[in-house]
Design a protein around this motif. Structure first.
Motif, PDB file in Angstrom:
ATOM      1  N   VAL A 190      -9.615   6.457   4.277  1.00 53.71           N
ATOM      2  CA  VAL A 190      -8.623   5.005   3.755  1.00 53.71           C
ATOM      3  C   VAL A 190      -9.535   4.005   5.280  1.00 53.71           C
ATOM      4  O   VAL A 190      -8.754   4.768   6.129  1.00 53.71           O
ATOM      5  CB  VAL A 190      -7.530   5.559   3.686  1.00 53.71           C
ATOM      6  CG1 VAL A 190      -6.943   4.234   3.418  1.00 53.71           C
ATOM      7  CG2 VAL A 190      -7.180   6.368   2.599  1.00 53.71           C
TER       8      VAL A 190
ATOM      9  N   LEU B 256      -7.649   7.104  -6.527  1.00 53.79           N
ATOM     10  CA  LEU B 256      -7.469   5.738  -6.692  1.00 53.79           C
ATOM     11  C   LEU B 256      -6.494   5.234  -7.447  1.00 53.79           C
ATOM     12  O   LEU B 256      -6.094   4.782  -8.590  1.00 53.79           O
ATOM     13  CB  LEU B 256      -8.386   4.659  -6.607  1.00 53.79           C
ATOM     14  CG  LEU B 256      -9.926   5.100  -5.930  1.00 53.79           C
ATOM     15  CD1 LEU B 256     -11.180   4.368  -5.777  1.00 53.79           C
ATOM     16  CD2 LEU B 256      -9.834   5.435  -4.259  1.00 53.79           C
TER      17      LEU B 256
ATOM     18  N   VAL C  22     -12.366  11.992   0.803  1.00 57.02           N
ATOM     19  CA  VAL C  22     -10.664  10.585   0.392  1.00 57.02           C
ATOM     20  C   VAL C  22     -11.771   9.605   1.978  1.00 57.02           C
ATOM     21  O   VAL C  22     -11.572  10.074   3.389  1.00 57.02           O
ATOM     22  CB  VAL C  22      -9.741  10.527   0.371  1.00 57.02           C
ATOM     23  CG1 VAL C  22      -9.256   8.547   0.561  1.00 57.02           C
ATOM     24  CG2 VAL C  22      -9.376  11.484  -0.814  1.00 57.02           C
TER      25      VAL C  22
ATOM     26  N   LYS D  70       0.309  -1.522   0.407  1.00 62.37           N
ATOM     27  CA  LYS D  70       0.224   0.199  -0.157  1.00 62.37           C
ATOM     28  C   LYS D  70       0.836   1.421  -0.097  1.00 62.37           C
ATOM     29  O   LYS D  70       1.791   1.154   0.867  1.00 62.37           O
ATOM     30  CB  LYS D  70      -0.791  -0.028   1.118  1.00 62.37           C
ATOM     31  CG  LYS D  70      -1.944   1.390   1.330  1.00 62.37           C
ATOM     32  CD  LYS D  70      -3.027   0.997   2.403  1.00 62.37           C
ATOM     33  CE  LYS D  70      -3.975   1.710   2.453  1.00 62.37           C
ATOM     34  NZ  LYS D  70      -5.041   1.367   1.429  1.00 62.37           N
TER      35      LYS D  70
ATOM     36  N   THR E 127      -7.590   1.115   6.200  1.00 58.83           N
ATOM     37  CA  THR E 127      -7.179  -0.943   6.269  1.00 58.83           C
ATOM     38  C   THR E 127      -7.058  -0.960   7.564  1.00 58.83           C
ATOM     39  O   THR E 127      -6.164  -0.139   8.528  1.00 58.83           O
ATOM     40  CB  THR E 127      -5.676  -0.341   5.426  1.00 58.83           C
ATOM     41  OG1 THR E 127      -5.405  -1.760   5.260  1.00 58.83           O
ATOM     42  CG2 THR E 127      -4.723   0.764   6.233  1.00 58.83           C
TER      43      THR E 127
ATOM     44  N   VAL F  27      -3.299   5.425  -2.632  1.00 52.40           N
ATOM     45  CA  VAL F  27      -4.580   6.576  -3.240  1.00 52.40           C
ATOM     46  C   VAL F  27      -3.067   7.536  -3.143  1.00 52.40           C
ATOM     47  O   VAL F  27      -2.290   7.688  -2.348  1.00 52.40           O
ATOM     48  CB  VAL F  27      -5.156   7.111  -1.311  1.00 52.40           C
ATOM     49  CG1 VAL F  27      -6.419   7.967  -1.805  1.00 52.40           C
ATOM     50  CG2 VAL F  27      -6.095   5.331  -1.111  1.00 52.40           C
TER      51      VAL F  27
ATOM     52  N   MET G  29       0.453   5.788   0.151  1.00 55.51           N
ATOM     53  CA  MET G  29      -0.426   7.069   0.424  1.00 55.51           C
ATOM     54  C   MET G  29       0.395   7.838   0.071  1.00 55.51           C
ATOM     55  O   MET G  29       1.617   8.612   0.989  1.00 55.51           O
ATOM     56  CB  MET G  29      -1.426   6.531   1.739  1.00 55.51           C
ATOM     57  CG  MET G  29      -2.344   5.849   1.936  1.00 55.51           C
ATOM     58  SD  MET G  29      -2.592   4.930   3.653  1.00 55.51           S
ATOM     59  CE  MET G  29      -2.984   6.470   4.115  1.00 55.51           C
TER      60      MET G  29
ATOM     61  N   ASN H  60      -9.722   1.910  -0.052  1.00 62.64           N
ATOM     62  CA  ASN H  60      -9.951   3.401  -0.352  1.00 62.64           C
ATOM     63  C   ASN H  60     -11.141   3.699  -0.907  1.00 62.64           C
ATOM     64  O   ASN H  60     -11.205   3.453  -1.547  1.00 62.64           O
ATOM     65  CB  ASN H  60      -8.683   4.104  -1.374  1.00 62.64           C
ATOM     66  CG  ASN H  60      -7.580   2.421  -0.790  1.00 62.64           C
ATOM     67  OD1 ASN H  60      -6.934   2.862   0.934  1.00 62.64           O
ATOM     68  ND2 ASN H  60      -6.597   2.193  -1.332  1.00 62.64           N
TER      69      ASN H  60
ATOM     70  N   GLU I 201      -8.653   9.488   8.009  1.00 62.14           N
ATOM     71  CA  GLU I 201      -8.310   7.735   7.629  1.00 62.14           C
ATOM     72  C   GLU I 201      -7.932   7.228   8.747  1.00 62.14           C
ATOM     73  O   GLU I 201      -8.129   8.121   9.685  1.00 62.14           O
ATOM     74  CB  GLU I 201      -6.791   7.936   7.262  1.00 62.14           C
ATOM     75  CG  GLU I 201      -6.105   8.875   7.721  1.00 62.14           C
ATOM     76  CD  GLU I 201      -4.543   9.349   7.370  1.00 62.14           C
ATOM     77  OE1 GLU I 201      -4.099  10.100   6.557  1.00 62.14           O
ATOM     78  OE2 GLU I 201      -3.600   9.353   7.434  1.00 62.14           O
TER      79      GLU I 201
END
Lengths: 384, 384, 384, 384
Positions: free
Chosen positions: D252, C240, D250, C161, D254, C250, C163, D238, D165
């Motif tokens: 996120v 994305l 946005v 991942k 995870t 992202v 970001m 995401n 996030e």
């Protein structure tokens, strides 16, 4: 095992620290509020008790009444211990009476008005075998215990330097002349004793420095100041320190650092590494190495020592704070007391809370530092 | 206006601070390297000059040769000023010779080996009217200047307390016995003078405290230590301070804070507010208020004072660092010199760099603090 | 080896980025400003050159004049390379002309107005063997290189991942209607091309993500917005991402994040660990582990990789910033060019700067992301 | 007013969240544990109850037994409300039974296994007039409430962008195959429902975004991933967002961000300013302005809004954490309930806790985001 029954002296309506003690005692469900003498005004005491859902007969009009009445009840019906959350000047008498009547005690710092009183309590505790827990909250944070353990395990090598500072700003004006209740008694020699700032927060800093480093202060040289005009007690001070292993140090405690909240911070350096802890972000412990990246130890992780994990309730990333640290004192005290009541020996982890001996050292610190502040002599031996 | 021509004494291959000076002089395109006596070894001097693209005739074998030769050239062909980047013991002679031959000087701190030498230079500068810039880099950061301006404008009210600290860890072992070149001369009394740590970084901390606060140290009480066994000069110290307006303070400078890099930090508290600046994150200035949220002033913003903006090159959010601060010294010095060469009066902003007077105060600080460290007397008056 | 001679196109008085390029080229003393066409207005060009201490004959009235005139000079007298610091629309023509006349080029990003132009330059560079350096500054920070190296060495395991975010606030109002020069051209399609925010800073974020992770974007799904009413080009977007190894990501780039300065930040997570870097505090790299304390890698330490140390000038604790990162681009480019001029093969470390291929990927990113923003199709394949 | 009596379903020995709920309920002394069905195994339920000092007759063998038995007791002897701390799949049945028998409910999120179940509960709550509190802890932090209030008061102007996030790392390996109890049920569709990560923490992030901004998500486009091989439910995602006022965002969430603890963070930008809050340092709220220094709002200060101060227990500088936020939910719920029991109307501040409507939105979020993740359609309307 059963819930322990707590009696409280002081801590009526609007008292800041009383409510902190109750929350700390509540958190783990090991202690219940049993009775109280919440105010020297019997009406106020009853009103405070009612708001705490106590039956009226458990709201006493004075500490004498409470201690003497409770001591006559059968063990199952009386309080197990007493917590004292009054201003400094009202610590000694109820503590002595409680000890004389067989009650364990939790008490706020500084323990007494003078070193002499502190030694009397120390003697009494020794004679009675009762437990006295002094609420130096800051030594109860999990990352403080992690630091102490790492130092005890020699992770930093021999300790060389201790920098502890405790800047607050809440006395940067003469708030005691504006009706601020906390300011009023803390700056009043008849209520607080010979020291303001050093007694209130300097003692915390000194206790933290000794607790974390495992060292003892052996000499000091103090600059003690009344910065705000019209104030009666010190509101600021800077102290050079020597420790019993030869390490040097600096202690700054001030209540006129305008704009600071409660910014207690400690750094300790040894031959092999250093570490840094800040009370306002207490879940991190920064550990520094000469030849490798610094590390951020964080509350709640499996890599921490047993003692740090024992004093934590929730997983990493879920911040704990001041109330949980305070609750660690009550929990460890309660576990110790429960063990004794069941005839068991408390573990080392249970016994990890400040005792009457810390109270004596705290009072000695106050007396030395104030004397040094008034003297032209550079170094004062710190001895009790 | 034209590029100014710089001669350099010291700063040969592998010398750390020489390359810093050259970068700082390069940044703004106002100065060109004209000649050098980069080493007391003429071969090494020439080799260093070649790597810096100098013609061989401009690589001198000694500072005497350079100063005397250049002084005989027509003004358009000779150096305009001299920069001295040798260890402390080799500051005085070339500076005096340069001044005697009409050259302006940039020089690293501490200025000399003794207060007496410093006063001689001060006298000479006064007589000749030449410019001497002392490279106390830290006072050249834009946010330091912002803080100084806010304090001068009374934004914090009367100043009450100054806490300045400069912990490094790079001498936490006896590195001088392991061949570390920087450690070797800095711990050698014949090269560094009577002090190690206090001379090297304590002077920076003291100068920063005075520059930012606008106050002068008036008394001090020092604990000066050699912590690492076998070392010849102090590597650690804690100093209680009093300032000329009655404010108190603490200065800690140490090179045995294992794991610390170059962690100079200052906090100043006044009646109305406080502020905090940390050299390792130099683009932020934290300003604290008793009754309002703390503010983060940041380099490059329009809300800053003129002097902060004058000493910044790039927009907010683009971090500036140590080299840009160093370059501010050279730029301000160069702008001052260019003005003088053109017969103009330099502005206050151009003149904002440490001078021979700071050098004298720095040497006085060293002598006082070392004397205090050896004495049983508590407070020493700081006077020159 | 000798100093390299730089010609500059654009960057006249008051131009922000021109002065940044000059400082970056100055820092290491490897490059000298040789000539310039600083403005399309010949008078302004000369005036700018004079302030930079250039002889008048080296201040050209147009880029065509400069390139053609210089190309006819003997090699020792002409510029070695050209740096182009004009707005996007004025990149292609001078770059192509320079390449056609044998000059190496340094150029700001985004490289051109369209992917097609970018591919033409790529083809030309390939044919001529000349060097093109694209100034993606952020990939030149030492801790970015440290992160890239650690990831390449598999310290984090397979990357899962990414970001990356680049919030700025400087276009949170319609500043282009208030006469802000930077805002004017950056929001004008004739000057900037089909994208505002994504072209200006989205490309930086994408390049950083690919450079640090060692991965390539393979798919994207974009939400592209004009937030401030009356603006002609995008000022905000969220994208994305999918990478060629299956990792997801992202990317947020916005210029309407009111109050943000230049807050580029990247986090990369792999199977074994994660890391985080923030441009505004660029000397720290936070590395996170599942079963051990997080580590703070810091610029200037010996424990860093060779490539990080190669791109650092000063010891740990002395902060470096944006200008030093920018200077790394110029230095690496200059070392590469000097090697070639001396008939040597540049090392891998010298060659570590963004090239024409990054320029092509950047233009492809812009075209894909803008197309995706307009489409109802969820995922777009990213291919060139 | 009296202490409220709480019955608990789930939360037996070793259950993480059960102990968190009990601490949260204990803190303010407004609630006492009255009975429990702590485990579906009656023996374990009794053993858990004994450790909590409950009488054995109040340790039930099943939630049905507890609800039906308690409902037949006189009001003074039965529980006042039920708290449900079982895994998701065991939320609906006890909640519905409790509501049908006149008990108020506190319940962990996500509320149910499906949107349909959630709507049934919503309908039942509406019919019965009972109170349901959903424990979205993060919206109960004082600085979250401060932010919400400032936004509601238009301090930031019209909101344009929301970045939320929630990175965790605790599922970065296939811990469910290593016997981790928390991992086992949270990655099991029969226990957790159609989503893992989005249900567990994505819902927190979405609720926080809506609560703080005062906006509602109106469209979304999701990339939903199973990153760790062998896992049955999403562990990463995401999501692009649109809000009902036109703002974009946005989200996120995870659980494979290796090395992250519980790093929930939100940033909201409006026309006039922006703000940022981080759960792991929850006592600070950073507020950013375009033309003035950023401000750090801190818990416990007088300059905060009433709602922030109402949800704080201790003075500034004494850090509060996750347990205090959780306790705010219980306290506000308890104050609401006590008001109703006394025939009073609860204040707005008392009613400030997430309700069944948040539960419905949460389940709708899960269903939309999972559907979007499987679809080639770019934008999904978010509607219930």
């Amino acid at each position: 095992m059963r819930k322990l029954k707590m009696g409280m002296i002081g801590g009526g309506k609007n008292a800041f620290i009383g409510s902190v003690h109750r929350i700390a005692a509540n958190i783990d469900g090991l202690i219940e509020l049993h009775c109280g003498a919440f105010s020297s005004n019997p009406e106020l005491s009853k009103e405070s008790g009612r708001e705490l859902f106590l039956p009226m007969e458990k709201c006493y009009g004075s500490f004498e009444e409470m201690i003497l009445t409770e001591s006559k009840l059968p063990q199952q019906q009386r309080m197990d211990f007493l917590t004292i959350v009054t201003p400094n000047f009202a610590h000694f008498a109820p503590t002595m009476l409680a000890l004389n009547n067989g009650f364990h005690v939790v008490i706020d710092k500084p323990m007494t008005l003078s070193l002499d009183q502190a030694k009397q309590l120390q003697q009494k505790v020794k004679e009675t075998g009762l437990i006295l827990c002094l609420t130096h909250t800051y030594s109860a944070y999990p990352m403080v215990k992690q630091a102490r353990k790492m130092i005890a395990d020699n992770a930093l090598g021999k300790i060389r330097k201790v920098m502890v500072e405790y800047p607050q700003g809440w006395l940067s004006r003469l708030y005691e002349s504006e009706g601020n209740k906390q300011a009023l008694w803390r700056t009043d020699p008849t209520k607080s004793g010979i020291s303001g700032c050093m007694g209130d927060i300097g003692t915390h800093a000194a206790q933290l420095a000794e607790y974390m480093s495992g060292l003892k202060i052996s000499k000091l040289c103090a600059d003690i100041n009344i910065v705000v005009e019209g104030r009666q007690l010190d509101d600021d001070g800077n102290v050079l320190l020597k420790f019993n292993n030869g390490a040097n140090g600096v202690l700054v405690a001030t209540q006129i650092a305008t704009g600071e909240e409660n910014s207690l911070k400690i750094r300790i350096y040894g031959e092999k590494g250093g570490l840094e802890w800040h009370q306002m972000e207490p879940n991190s412990l920064l550990v520094k190495w000469p030849d490798a990246p610094a590390q951020i130890y964080r509350t709640g992780n499996d890599y921490l020592s047993n003692v740090a994990r024992f004093n934590t309730r929730i997983p990493s990333g879920h911040p704990e704070g001041y109330l949980e640290a305070f609750a660690n004192l009550y929990r460890n005290f309660a576990l110790t007391l429960s063990s004794l009541l069941q005839g068991k020996t408390p573990t080392e982890e249970m016994l990890d809370f400040p005792s009457v001996d810390d109270g004596v050292r705290g009072m000695a610190f106050i007396e030395h530092v104030i004397a040094s502040g008034k003297s032209d002599q550079k170094w004062f031996d710190f001895k009790i």
